[in-house]
Scaffold this motif. Structure first.
Motif, PDB file in Angstrom:
ATOM      1  N   GLY A  67       0.824  -1.203   0.000  1.00  0.00           N
ATOM      2  CA  GLY A  67       0.000   0.000   0.000  1.00  0.00           C
ATOM      3  C   GLY A  67       0.856   1.249   0.000  1.00  0.00           C
ATOM      4  O   GLY A  67       2.081   1.195  -0.006  1.00  0.00           O
ATOM      5  N   ALA A  68       0.166   2.398   0.005  1.00  0.00           N
ATOM      6  CA  ALA A  68       0.846   3.691   0.043  1.00  0.00           C
ATOM      7  C   ALA A  68       0.254   4.523   1.169  1.00  0.00           C
ATOM      8  O   ALA A  68      -0.909   4.349   1.538  1.00  0.00           O
ATOM      9  CB  ALA A  68       0.687   4.422  -1.293  1.00  0.00           C
ATOM     10  N   GLU A 112       3.270   6.927  -4.691  1.00  0.00           N
ATOM     11  CA  GLU A 112       2.094   6.099  -4.965  1.00  0.00           C
ATOM     12  C   GLU A 112       1.661   6.151  -6.427  1.00  0.00           C
ATOM     13  O   GLU A 112       0.818   5.372  -6.845  1.00  0.00           O
ATOM     14  CB  GLU A 112       0.930   6.526  -4.083  1.00  0.00           C
ATOM     15  CG  GLU A 112       0.321   7.874  -4.402  1.00  0.00           C
ATOM     16  CD  GLU A 112      -0.910   8.156  -3.555  1.00  0.00           C
ATOM     17  OE1 GLU A 112      -1.954   8.444  -4.152  1.00  0.00           O
ATOM     18  OE2 GLU A 112      -0.829   8.077  -2.313  1.00  0.00           O
ATOM     19  N   ASP A 113       2.259   7.040  -7.212  1.00  0.00           N
ATOM     20  CA  ASP A 113       1.844   7.201  -8.602  1.00  0.00           C
ATOM     21  C   ASP A 113       2.600   6.301  -9.570  1.00  0.00           C
ATOM     22  O   ASP A 113       2.250   6.214 -10.753  1.00  0.00           O
ATOM     23  CB  ASP A 113       2.018   8.665  -9.037  1.00  0.00           C
ATOM     24  CG  ASP A 113       1.132   9.604  -8.242  1.00  0.00           C
ATOM     25  OD1 ASP A 113       0.011   9.189  -7.877  1.00  0.00           O
ATOM     26  OD2 ASP A 113       1.558  10.746  -7.975  1.00  0.00           O
ATOM     27  N   GLY A 118       5.715  -0.999  -7.600  1.00  0.00           N
ATOM     28  CA  GLY A 118       5.085  -1.983  -6.724  1.00  0.00           C
ATOM     29  C   GLY A 118       5.540  -3.400  -7.036  1.00  0.00           C
ATOM     30  O   GLY A 118       5.883  -4.175  -6.127  1.00  0.00           O
ATOM     31  N   TRP A 119       5.560  -3.743  -8.306  1.00  0.00           N
ATOM     32  CA  TRP A 119       6.003  -5.072  -8.716  1.00  0.00           C
ATOM     33  C   TRP A 119       7.494  -5.259  -8.456  1.00  0.00           C
ATOM     34  O   TRP A 119       7.932  -6.331  -8.011  1.00  0.00           O
ATOM     35  CB  TRP A 119       5.677  -5.315 -10.184  1.00  0.00           C
ATOM     36  CG  TRP A 119       6.127  -6.640 -10.716  1.00  0.00           C
ATOM     37  CD1 TRP A 119       7.036  -6.878 -11.703  1.00  0.00           C
ATOM     38  CD2 TRP A 119       5.674  -7.943 -10.287  1.00  0.00           C
ATOM     39  NE1 TRP A 119       7.194  -8.224 -11.924  1.00  0.00           N
ATOM     40  CE2 TRP A 119       6.365  -8.908 -11.067  1.00  0.00           C
ATOM     41  CE3 TRP A 119       4.768  -8.385  -9.328  1.00  0.00           C
ATOM     42  CZ2 TRP A 119       6.176 -10.273 -10.906  1.00  0.00           C
ATOM     43  CZ3 TRP A 119       4.583  -9.756  -9.172  1.00  0.00           C
ATOM     44  CH2 TRP A 119       5.274 -10.678  -9.951  1.00  0.00           C
ATOM     45  N   PRO A 143      -2.123   3.907  -8.212  1.00  0.00           N
ATOM     46  CA  PRO A 143      -1.425   3.202  -9.293  1.00  0.00           C
ATOM     47  C   PRO A 143      -0.375   2.209  -8.799  1.00  0.00           C
ATOM     48  O   PRO A 143      -0.236   1.112  -9.371  1.00  0.00           O
ATOM     49  CB  PRO A 143      -0.779   4.337 -10.104  1.00  0.00           C
ATOM     50  CG  PRO A 143      -1.659   5.525  -9.840  1.00  0.00           C
ATOM     51  CD  PRO A 143      -2.094   5.382  -8.405  1.00  0.00           C
ATOM     52  N   TYR A 144       0.379   2.584  -7.783  1.00  0.00           N
ATOM     53  CA  TYR A 144       1.418   1.705  -7.220  1.00  0.00           C
ATOM     54  C   TYR A 144       0.833   0.355  -6.836  1.00  0.00           C
ATOM     55  O   TYR A 144       1.443  -0.700  -7.098  1.00  0.00           O
ATOM     56  CB  TYR A 144       2.038   2.401  -6.008  1.00  0.00           C
ATOM     57  CG  TYR A 144       3.022   1.580  -5.210  1.00  0.00           C
ATOM     58  CD1 TYR A 144       4.371   1.529  -5.567  1.00  0.00           C
ATOM     59  CD2 TYR A 144       2.610   0.881  -4.069  1.00  0.00           C
ATOM     60  CE1 TYR A 144       5.282   0.793  -4.813  1.00  0.00           C
ATOM     61  CE2 TYR A 144       3.517   0.146  -3.325  1.00  0.00           C
ATOM     62  CZ  TYR A 144       4.845   0.101  -3.694  1.00  0.00           C
ATOM     63  OH  TYR A 144       5.738  -0.628  -2.952  1.00  0.00           O
TER      64      TYR A 144
END
Length: 279
Positions: A67-68, A112-113, A118-119, A143-144
């Protein structure tokens, strides 16, 4: 499918700056009271996700939260409490936040954008189809988190999510979505409030239920907890004294010898052949 960000809708209250301290506290509390009811409506969806988590962890997998901001911090909080509470390895439940560890204390601009980070962050842990990845985002639009779950889906990794808007992009991406719709926040858009409380309640439910299913609780006691401070040592001693009907000095000797409550109970039972908690 219609998607409305109820987490961003105007508060049910206005002119907050004109309210007294008592009025502010009472109105916040009134709003907070609605959160458990919203969580209750999602129990069937929470159950579906927990069934997957239990199955994967029983077969050597791990649980990831990603999460962010507030959502990321809540995931890290829940993950960090599993080892001391249930005696599991630190790598069994892993919390990941956009922007890395520095973002736990300070907001990292635009973290977070990212639609790729994230991957990348998940790959640092060699995430695989043995694992479960749960995205946490109150808005359901981060988006993250969404992009990370999309890559997980491509790699046959079980995905879940916790969000507070209905039919969000995140919920449509996750295979096992949990949508706790708590409505507008007391301070418009401040999703650290009701949304954050809802996420914390769901996270508690996921890991506590999972750990009980994995045998980490006996009766109603945390018999695998790490005895890492005086309070927990005292709790462990009281468990032993009550369960085994022994005095404090005997309990202290057992903890000294066996290290934790479960081992102490099991070994005492085997030695005396009069207990009921032998595995």
């Amino acid at each position: 499918m219609n998607f409305t960000k109820t987490t961003e809708q105007d508060s049910n209250y206005d002119h907050l700056e004109k309210m007294s301290i008592n009025e502010l506290l009472r109105n916040i509390n009134t709003e907070d009271k609605s959160v458990p009811d919203a969580v209750e409506k999602e129990i069937p969806q929470i159950e579906r996700l927990v069934e997957q988590v239990v199955k994967k962890l029983k077969n050597g997998g791990r649980l990831f939260y990603i999460g962010a901001g507030t959502s990321g911090r809540l995931g890290i909080l829940d993950a960090s409490e599993c080892p001391p509470t249930f005696g599991v390895p630190f790598e069994l439940v892993i919390g990941i936040i956009a922007g890395g560890d520095v973002a736990i204390r300070k907001a990292v601009e635009n973290a977070e954008d990212s639609t790729i980070q994230g991957w990348i962050d998940l790959q640092e842990f060699q995430v695989s189809d043995k694992d479960v990845v749960v995205g946490i985002a109150a808005s359901g639009t981060t988006p993250y988190v969404i992009s990370a779950l999309e890559k997980c889906n491509e790699n046959n990794i079980v995905t879940g999510c916790i969000t507070c808007n209905k039919n969000s992009p995140l919920a449509l991406t996750a295979k096992y979505p949990i949508e706790v719709v708590v409505g507008p926040e007391f301070v418009t858009g401040s999703s650290r409030m009701k949304a954050g409380t809802a996420q914390k309640l769901v996270l508690n439910m996921i890991t506590t239920t999972t750990m009980i299913q994995l045998g980490k609780v006996k009766g109603n006691k945390m018999v695998d907890m790490q005895l890492s401070n005086n309070k927990l040592v005292d709790r462990g001693l009281n468990m032993l004294m009550k369960e085994l009907n022994i005095d404090k000095s005997e309990a202290e000797a057992l903890i000294e010898k066996y290290g934790n409550v479960r081992n102490a109970i099991n070994n005492y039972n085997q030695e005396t052949d009069n207990g009921h908690l032998v595995n």
